[in-house]
Enzyme design. Sequence first.
Site, mmCIF file in Angstrom:
data_model
loop_
_atom_site.group_PDB
_atom_site.id
_atom_site.type_symbol
_atom_site.label_atom_id
_atom_site.label_comp_id
_atom_site.label_asym_id
_atom_site.label_seq_id
_atom_site.Cartn_x
_atom_site.Cartn_y
_atom_site.Cartn_z
ATOM 1 N N ASP A 28 -33.117 -1.892 -20.307
ATOM 2 C CA ASP A 28 -33.456 -1.423 -18.998
ATOM 3 C C ASP A 28 -33.146 0.106 -18.144
ATOM 4 O OD1 ASP A 28 -34.683 -1.851 -16.147
ATOM 5 O OD2 ASP A 28 -33.051 -2.504 -15.211
ATOM 6 N N HIS B 279 -33.089 1.941 -5.369
ATOM 7 C CA HIS B 279 -32.491 1.027 -5.510
ATOM 8 C C HIS B 279 -31.125 0.418 -4.373
ATOM 9 C CE1 HIS B 279 -35.494 2.756 -9.137
ATOM 10 N NE2 HIS B 279 -34.349 0.889 -9.789
ATOM 11 N N ASN C 264 -37.313 -6.715 -10.305
ATOM 12 C CA ASN C 264 -35.019 -6.579 -11.153
ATOM 13 C C ASN C 264 -34.169 -7.148 -9.626
ATOM 14 O OD1 ASN C 264 -36.784 -5.337 -13.633
ATOM 15 N ND2 ASN C 264 -35.535 -3.960 -13.047
#
Length: 383
Positions: free
Chosen positions: A82, A173, A223
Amino acid sequence: MALVKMQDMLHHAYNNKYAVGSFDIVNLDQLQSIMNAAEACRAPVILGLSEPHTDYFDLALLANAVEAASRRSEVPVAIHYDHGSGIEGAVRGINYGCNGVMVDASHRSLEENITITKEVVAMAHTCGIPVEAELGYVPDSGDELVFTTVDEARGFVRLTGVDFLAVSIGTVHGRFSGKPQLDYPRLRHINEALQIPLVLHGSSGLNEDQLRRLIANGIAKVNAFTSITDRAAKLLRKNARAKDEGYLKLFTDVRAEMEEEATRLMRIWGCAGRAAEVFEQCDPWQPAIYEIRFNLPGTDAEEMALITRRGQQALIQIPGVRAIKAGESINSNTAPRYCWQIQLACAEVVEPLKQHPAFINFTRRYLNDDATDRTMAVYKEQA
């Protein structure tokens, strides 16, 4: 072995309108909790090894643990490298056992992103491995978000040949500092234009309805990291405030806490209960062995040790070459005397290996003229 081809897994999710969870792993507690959740839910799962996290663990050691967990799993598993920064990281991920890689050049200009992604795609595809890239910019909390546009996405996929695309449609994120403003029409239009599995980064903080709407519009891989590790961190802090009972007591119930969160997410994403059909409809991921047997007349032990070292140093850098084992017959009457086993990511690596300059130069220098009784064979590892 429960490893399956990642491209098959994600296309199954995309075609059936559910998403597979990709969990970046940083330690054994997290690995065990994710696998426990996937097996309890009968869900396919992706285990991630994230390049930005490698300051916190030894990649070689953790990759071995992730692969061991995958091999004994009762549900379909893929292993993903990743947020790789470029070709070097992608090669490293593949050589450590990943059967999917992400290259993340989204913070660079569009031209640079295309150039870097094309290089990784060309390398990975020769190894039979799919590539995820990111277009637009999914920032860390507090940074500026750059949305993915339909026109850029269409051109990017056409020019790079990337298999999956992580899109920026309003997530960040880490932790949200406010209420997420998700651009569903943008995602729908990107999905209609590309018709490939799309990826969601920055899922923590989204509610069930938001996640289901995103999946309905093309998201096939989600994710997840912060929501899992935040629950673990909260419990660790609670345990630390209790009376001192030693190091191990700090981790009481931490694995169960992460497993509970992973289970909740798998059920929301719709991958729970899908393991059997994924096994049925996806090809297994099978590493391979390229074996070379030969004699080198007149070569003493010291010379052979030097040849072996140079061969290992040269060949281990080739994409898809995972390990090299060199052996010598214990029976002096057995021909050929020497055996090299080159462990490969999969059988697709054999031809690129034989055409790689490092392999050609090594065999030309040490084997072609002097080796006798030379034989070569390819074997697929059995599950």
